[in-house]
Design an enzyme around this catalytic site. Structure first.
Site, PDB file in Angstrom:
ATOM      1  N   CYS A   1     -11.312   2.751  -0.963  1.00 12.29           N
ATOM      2  CA  CYS A   1     -10.054   3.304  -0.452  1.00 12.29           C
ATOM      3  C   CYS A   1      -9.724   2.578   0.855  1.00 12.29           C
ATOM      4  O   CYS A   1     -10.636   2.268   1.636  1.00 12.29           O
ATOM      5  CB  CYS A   1     -10.227   4.801  -0.189  1.00 12.29           C
ATOM      6  SG  CYS A   1      -8.817   5.564   0.631  1.00 12.29           S
ATOM      7  N   THR A   2      -8.442   2.325   1.058  1.00 16.90           N
ATOM      8  CA  THR A   2      -8.002   1.583   2.249  1.00 16.90           C
ATOM      9  C   THR A   2      -8.487   2.196   3.562  1.00 16.90           C
ATOM     10  O   THR A   2      -8.685   1.490   4.540  1.00 16.90           O
ATOM     11  CB  THR A   2      -6.465   1.580   2.303  1.00 16.90           C
ATOM     12  OG1 THR A   2      -6.005   2.914   2.061  1.00 16.90           O
ATOM     13  CG2 THR A   2      -5.867   0.638   1.298  1.00 16.90           C
ATOM     14  N   HIS A   3      -8.647   3.523   3.576  1.00 17.30           N
ATOM     15  CA  HIS A   3      -8.974   4.208   4.830  1.00 17.30           C
ATOM     16  C   HIS A   3     -10.455   4.156   5.195  1.00 17.30           C
ATOM     17  O   HIS A   3     -10.810   4.330   6.348  1.00 17.30           O
ATOM     18  CB  HIS A   3      -8.552   5.685   4.735  1.00 17.30           C
ATOM     19  CG  HIS A   3      -7.074   5.896   4.802  1.00 17.30           C
ATOM     20  ND1 HIS A   3      -6.202   5.262   3.949  1.00 17.30           N
ATOM     21  CD2 HIS A   3      -6.316   6.656   5.637  1.00 17.30           C
ATOM     22  CE1 HIS A   3      -4.962   5.649   4.240  1.00 17.30           C
ATOM     23  NE2 HIS A   3      -5.008   6.488   5.257  1.00 17.30           N
TER      24      HIS A   3
ATOM     25  N   GLY B   1      -2.957   9.115  -3.679  1.00 19.85           N
ATOM     26  CA  GLY B   1      -4.261   9.393  -4.306  1.00 19.85           C
ATOM     27  C   GLY B   1      -4.383  10.712  -5.022  1.00 19.85           C
ATOM     28  O   GLY B   1      -5.288  10.917  -5.817  1.00 19.85           O
TER      29      GLY B   1
ATOM     30  N   CYS C   1      -3.745  -1.163  -2.050  1.00 23.04           N
ATOM     31  CA  CYS C   1      -4.013   0.255  -2.262  1.00 23.04           C
ATOM     32  C   CYS C   1      -4.925   0.409  -3.481  1.00 23.04           C
ATOM     33  O   CYS C   1      -4.568   0.001  -4.595  1.00 23.04           O
ATOM     34  CB  CYS C   1      -2.684   0.958  -2.515  1.00 23.04           C
ATOM     35  SG  CYS C   1      -2.847   2.694  -2.903  1.00 23.04           S
ATOM     36  N   ASN C   2      -6.088   0.989  -3.275  1.00 25.34           N
ATOM     37  CA  ASN C   2      -7.033   1.180  -4.384  1.00 25.34           C
ATOM     38  C   ASN C   2      -6.428   2.047  -5.482  1.00 25.34           C
ATOM     39  O   ASN C   2      -6.637   1.811  -6.664  1.00 25.34           O
ATOM     40  CB  ASN C   2      -8.306   1.835  -3.870  1.00 25.34           C
ATOM     41  CG  ASN C   2      -9.132   0.913  -3.017  1.00 25.34           C
ATOM     42  OD1 ASN C   2     -10.129   0.369  -3.459  1.00 25.34           O
ATOM     43  ND2 ASN C   2      -8.724   0.705  -1.778  1.00 25.34           N
ATOM     44  N   THR C   3      -5.675   3.057  -5.061  1.00 26.77           N
ATOM     45  CA  THR C   3      -5.089   3.978  -6.032  1.00 26.77           C
ATOM     46  C   THR C   3      -4.091   3.244  -6.943  1.00 26.77           C
ATOM     47  O   THR C   3      -4.131   3.386  -8.168  1.00 26.77           O
ATOM     48  CB  THR C   3      -4.414   5.155  -5.296  1.00 26.77           C
ATOM     49  OG1 THR C   3      -5.406   5.814  -4.500  1.00 26.77           O
ATOM     50  CG2 THR C   3      -3.798   6.138  -6.257  1.00 26.77           C
TER      51      THR C   3
ATOM     52  N   GLU D   1      -6.791   9.616   9.304  1.00 32.34           N
ATOM     53  CA  GLU D   1      -5.465   9.620   9.934  1.00 32.34           C
ATOM     54  C   GLU D   1      -5.468  10.488  11.193  1.00 32.34           C
ATOM     55  O   GLU D   1      -4.713  10.238  12.128  1.00 32.34           O
ATOM     56  CB  GLU D   1      -4.406  10.053   8.931  1.00 32.34           C
ATOM     57  CG  GLU D   1      -4.397   9.089   7.760  1.00 32.34           C
ATOM     58  CD  GLU D   1      -3.035   8.793   7.187  1.00 32.34           C
ATOM     59  OE1 GLU D   1      -2.116   9.571   7.413  1.00 32.34           O
ATOM     60  OE2 GLU D   1      -2.932   7.752   6.489  1.00 32.34           O
TER      61      GLU D   1
ATOM     62  N   ASP E   1       0.858  -1.194   0.000  1.00 31.59           N
ATOM     63  CA  ASP E   1       0.000   0.000   0.000  1.00 31.59           C
ATOM     64  C   ASP E   1       0.887   1.235   0.000  1.00 31.59           C
ATOM     65  O   ASP E   1       2.093   1.155   0.259  1.00 31.59           O
ATOM     66  CB  ASP E   1      -0.879  -0.021   1.264  1.00 31.59           C
ATOM     67  CG  ASP E   1      -1.774   1.211   1.356  1.00 31.59           C
ATOM     68  OD1 ASP E   1      -2.381   1.579   0.338  1.00 31.59           O
ATOM     69  OD2 ASP E   1      -1.859   1.811   2.439  1.00 31.59           O
ATOM     70  N   SER E   2       0.246   2.386  -0.229  1.00 30.74           N
ATOM     71  CA  SER E   2       0.973   3.648  -0.202  1.00 30.74           C
ATOM     72  C   SER E   2       1.383   4.035   1.224  1.00 30.74           C
ATOM     73  O   SER E   2       2.247   4.877   1.409  1.00 30.74           O
ATOM     74  CB  SER E   2       0.083   4.745  -0.786  1.00 30.74           C
ATOM     75  OG  SER E   2      -1.159   4.758  -0.106  1.00 30.74           O
TER      76      SER E   2
HETATM   77  N1  DGL Z   1      -4.108   3.741  -0.033  1.00 29.25           N
HETATM   78  C1  DGL Z   1      -4.809   4.758  -0.775  1.00 29.25           C
HETATM   79  C2  DGL Z   1      -6.024   4.139  -1.454  1.00 29.25           C
HETATM   80  O1  DGL Z   1      -6.522   3.076  -1.076  1.00 29.25           O
HETATM   81  C3  DGL Z   1      -5.245   5.910   0.126  1.00 29.25           C
HETATM   82  C4  DGL Z   1      -4.102   6.775   0.637  1.00 29.25           C
HETATM   83  C5  DGL Z   1      -3.352   7.472  -0.480  1.00 29.25           C
HETATM   84  O2  DGL Z   1      -3.906   8.409  -1.095  1.00 29.25           O
HETATM   85  O3  DGL Z   1      -2.213   7.084  -0.743  1.00 29.25           O
HETATM   86  O4  DGL Z   1      -6.523   4.692  -2.397  1.00 29.25           O
END
Ligand code: DGL
Length: 270
Positions: free
Chosen positions: A189-191, A48, A78-80, A157, A15-16
């Site tokens: 999105c992961t969050h 993102g 990570c979705n992005t 966060e 992930d990011s």
């Molecule tokens: N992990 C990113 C996602 O799932 C969210 C955080 C980012 O923008 O890097 O899209």
């Protein structure tokens, strides 16, 4: 059936930043005997709001790192990155690659009755149209309404999971999607899984939330069993977390995502 050595290799999850730990958490619950190598690019998060080129370059570096460590499967948590860089990961990976978007899309199609689905995510994910494409691969008749929600990542966060500012933000973001008769909302999105109770309240009881982390764990279990790659039952799994920085409040935020103590964190310098 793959060799015993291959089956005992860890799953590589990346992930990011720390957000992908929601996927690790779901994997630990669903697949308690699997070892996991996690990579979170905490020095360069967020992705993102970055360009496709930049995200693809980062994705390639992370993939090469995890492959060199030895993994039996790669999961783009990570979705992005899944939205814009899956092809880059597949190009360099000799092991199977799974990603949260495909898992979330499948789950959305199986959940929706109305065939009106909303998808929320970072600007890069929403601009890529990756969820719409993935959902249409499974059911072209589904109507999709997408909404970028860039403020949710910093709000999560900050720990404002049940806060008036987050509620107001969600109400504002959801206005354009809730005017359609949607019955399914994909948390792209992961969050976002951490905001589930608040988002459910704002979206209303008639809308089912799709958590791509849970969908991802289910799909991983299916793939591991179908390909003979599942770890032997009864062993004790290893969890190692590679990060590129240990920013302020890293431990607290990471443990919120993971839902347990974050041990064996190793810092990798670029
Ligand atoms: N992990 C990113 C996602 O799932 C969210 C955080 C980012 O923008 O890097 O899209």
């Amino acid at each position: 059936m793959e060799s015993e050595t291959t089956r005992q290799l860890p799953i590589g999850v990346f992930d990011s930043g720390v957000g992908g730990l929601t996927v690790v958490r779901a994997l630990m619950e669903r697949l308690p005997f699997e070892s996991i190598l996690y990579f979170g690019d905490t020095a360069r998060v967020p992705y993102g709001v970055k360009s496709v080129e930049t995200i693809c370059g980062f994705a390639r570096e992370i993939t090469e790192f995890l492959l060199q460590k030895g993994v039996k499967l790669l999961i783009i948590a990570c979705n992005t990155m899944a939205a814009v860089a899956r092809h880059v990961v597949e190009d360099v990976s000799p092991v199977p690659v799974l990603d949260v978007i495909d898992a979330g899309a499948r789950s959305a199609v199986s959940v929706t009755r109305a065939r009106y689905v909303a998808v929320i995510g970072t600007p890069a994910t929403i601009n890529s149209n990756a969820y719409a494409r993935a959902i249409h691969r499974y059911d072209p008749s589904v109507r999709i309404f997408s909404q970028a929600c860039p403020l949710f990542v910093p709000l999560v966060e900050e720990g404002w999971l049940d806060h008036p500012v987050t509620r107001l933000t969600a109400q504002e973001y959801f206005k354009p999607v809730l005017c359609h008769p949607i019955d399914t909302l994909v948390l792209g999105c992961t969050h976002y899984p951490l905001l589930k109770p608040l988002l459910q309240e704002v979206a209303g009881p008639g809308v089912q939330l799709v958590d791509s982390a849970e969908a991802m764990a289910e799909q991983t279990a299916d793939v591991l069993h179908a390909s003979g790659l599942a770890a032997m039952e009864g062993g004790s799994p290893q969890y190692v977390y590679y990060v590129t920085d240990v920013p302020l409040r890293f431990q607290t935020i990471g443990e919120r995502f993971l839902g347990r103590t974050l041990a064996d964190v190793r810092v990798v310098k670029g």
